[in-house]
Design a protein around this motif. Sequence first.
Motif, PDB file in Angstrom:
ATOM      1  N   UNK A 474       0.982  -1.414   0.349  1.00 37.85           N
ATOM      2  CA  UNK A 474       0.097  -0.155  -0.271  1.00 37.85           C
ATOM      3  C   UNK A 474       0.779   1.324   0.346  1.00 37.85           C
ATOM      4  N   UNK A 475       1.226   1.299  -1.568  1.00 38.16           N
ATOM      5  CA  UNK A 475       2.921   2.578  -1.274  1.00 38.16           C
ATOM      6  C   UNK A 475       2.771   4.055  -0.463  1.00 38.16           C
ATOM      7  N   UNK A 476       2.848   4.264   0.482  1.00 36.72           N
ATOM      8  CA  UNK A 476       4.739   4.269   0.583  1.00 36.72           C
ATOM      9  C   UNK A 476       4.715   2.911   1.345  1.00 36.72           C
ATOM     10  N   UNK A 477       3.709   2.976   1.852  1.00 37.86           N
ATOM     11  CA  UNK A 477       3.685   1.323   3.422  1.00 37.86           C
ATOM     12  C   UNK A 477       3.486   0.247   2.260  1.00 37.86           C
ATOM     13  N   UNK A 478       3.613  -0.983   3.110  1.00 35.43           N
ATOM     14  CA  UNK A 478       2.970  -2.503   3.129  1.00 35.43           C
ATOM     15  C   UNK A 478       2.881  -2.728   4.139  1.00 35.43           C
ATOM     16  N   UNK A 479       1.978  -4.028   4.437  1.00 33.57           N
ATOM     17  CA  UNK A 479       1.020  -4.443   5.276  1.00 33.57           C
ATOM     18  C   UNK A 479       1.634  -5.667   5.562  1.00 33.57           C
ATOM     19  N   UNK A 480       2.026  -6.189   6.514  1.00 35.11           N
ATOM     20  CA  UNK A 480       2.164  -7.751   7.100  1.00 35.11           C
ATOM     21  C   UNK A 480       1.199  -8.217   8.039  1.00 35.11           C
ATOM     22  N   UNK A 481       0.407  -9.634   7.264  1.00 41.50           N
ATOM     23  CA  UNK A 481      -0.304 -10.249   8.596  1.00 41.50           C
ATOM     24  C   UNK A 481      -0.045 -11.585   8.075  1.00 41.50           C
ATOM     25  N   UNK A 482      -0.467 -12.039  10.456  1.00 41.38           N
ATOM     26  CA  UNK A 482       0.989 -13.171  10.142  1.00 41.38           C
ATOM     27  C   UNK A 482      -0.409 -14.266  11.174  1.00 41.38           C
ATOM     28  N   UNK A 567      -4.916 -18.961  18.342  1.00 43.48           N
ATOM     29  CA  UNK A 567      -4.690 -18.953  17.190  1.00 43.48           C
ATOM     30  C   UNK A 567      -4.985 -17.071  17.295  1.00 43.48           C
ATOM     31  N   UNK A 568      -3.922 -16.462  17.229  1.00 42.86           N
ATOM     32  CA  UNK A 568      -3.955 -15.036  16.826  1.00 42.86           C
ATOM     33  C   UNK A 568      -3.051 -14.189  15.601  1.00 42.86           C
ATOM     34  N   UNK A 569      -4.067 -13.101  15.800  1.00 44.31           N
ATOM     35  CA  UNK A 569      -3.928 -12.459  13.962  1.00 44.31           C
ATOM     36  C   UNK A 569      -3.417 -11.295  14.265  1.00 44.31           C
TER      37      UNK A 569
END
Length: 621
Positions: A474-482, A567-569
């Motif tokens: 999501x320029x200039x960001x980036x998203x990480x989902x774990x 479980x955790x997001x």
Amino acid sequence: MNHDSAKANPLFHNPLLTRDDLANAVMDLFNPLLPYFSEGGARVRLSATGAIFDYPAAELEGFARPLWGIAPLAAGGYDFPHWDLYRRGLANGTNPDHAEYWGDISDRNQRLVELAAIGFALAMVPQHIWEPMSEADKKVVAAYLLAAREREFVDNNWKFFRVLVDLGLERVGVAFDTSKTHAYLDELEAFDIGDGWYRDGPVRRVDHYVPFAMHFYGLIYAVLAKGDDARKTRLLQRSKRFASDIRHWFGPDGASLAFGRSQTYRFAAGGFWGGLAFADLEALPWSQVKGYYMRHIRWWAKLPICDRDGVLSIGYGYPNLLMSESYNSPCSPYWALKFFLPLALPSDHPFWAAQEAEPETFSQPVPLPQPGMVAFHTPGNVVVLSSGQQHDKMRGAQEKYSKFVYSTRYAFNIEADDRHFLAASFDGMLGLSEDGVHFRARETMEEALIAKDCLYSRWRPWADVTIETWLVPQSPWHIRLHRIRTPRPVQTSEGGFAIERADFNRDKTEEGEGRAVCYGQTDTSAIVDLSTDIRRVGLCHQAIANTNLIHARTLVPQLRGTIASGETLLVTACVAQPASKGAEASLHPLPVTPDLSELEELFRREAQRVPAFALNESREG
């Protein structure tokens, strides 16, 4: 970066704008080696540090690797005044009865690597390095090279080294059995995974060995080999296709993507652009090729990459053994001279005649399916999300291959102490610890997928803990989902981009619940927690010194928190940009959290396995 220490760099005062500037650069890089040549000319010893191979092989490196720059220099009509030294060294180093003999060559031996440069020099400039030798010396040299080419080479880019030796032998009229040459060429082509990308052997990774080895040697072969036209056409077609992808591994300032092993070869990374010119292959307009090429060497010219006497150091942006490989001797960095290949071209070649184009701009993310990456261009930088690379047999491998994100402007940190969880950087990574002391991060994957401009991987830090990671630009960001499934509580620490730390504690930091921002003198780096399952605490972490590739001292924004069993997001947003009002403005509003069910649906519908990762298990070695 303190420029006073950069002044020892022989390139520091060179404008690096013209062919003549680059010719001067070759001599300026070579001349500091002269005091370290042995009396017989065959060996160069630069330091007391060692490599996995023996000292005579390392000293052969110091003799041979400069030839990657010297041979094109001479082929292009420039004067190199030390050919007598090289002829003497070549005769003595290959002579079993001489005190400076390089040693007998066994299978998969380091000497095979270095003889490629000698083969290249014989093929390019026999009038300087071969023809003036005595007939007796020629026989000794030929016997050594003929014996070497019968050995077994490592099953990766090394197979090109026999090909290069053979090009040299062919040029100087020494007969040999060509069937082994063509067998290796066939095996090298079998590493092709499409769109111009190769694996560097039967492994789950692609890195700078694709441009600076597989393509570089293939382009040389296409120019110097006789016949074999169908293969040459295939090699050239792959290089042409590859150019449009690999340009996203170069930032607008000329920096290449710090990613993977062998970073100490430095400006060898730009050798691909020079190889295109050498092969007269206009894969992109010459003005663009020249821009990528020249910006790259100018970027290196301003960094303190040399010792006080102008000898290239082991390291990246500064002398640094921590990030080196076990096969990096003090002479290894001179592979950087592969960069100077186009000096062999005449001054009126369209590559040299072209005006450098301005860096290209790309407004949308660029999926790179073969390596399992998504690149997006931000001010002063190219950010590269990564999924599906691994190297489980190398020190620092998870940092070099398995971080979630790499960048041309913000080079990665190597962890210096795996028994001190709270001291770890985890830039571009998620670190996990059971005991608050030892830790794990993504190292090897069970699966790596790409769908449009999103990435997915599944990995296990422990046998009973599963993590699924999605990466979304999501320029200039980036998203990480774990999405983490664990039978016990686990401590976590996740890092954003590492930026340079200023003297006198002049940097400003912002720490709080769910957020950390490092306001450096030159850059701003932020990490924000978008999770709803957990609230993590933000911290501006002062990394252990000398762990970053470019800056000796760095700050890393982190989020830390303990996740419960079950479980955790975790959802994380990261951004870093050159310091400006625009960079501060981009911190608000925050990016939107992707809908995980929509992401899962996208991957069910459109996912493809990352080709670099999707390896036939039986071939992995």
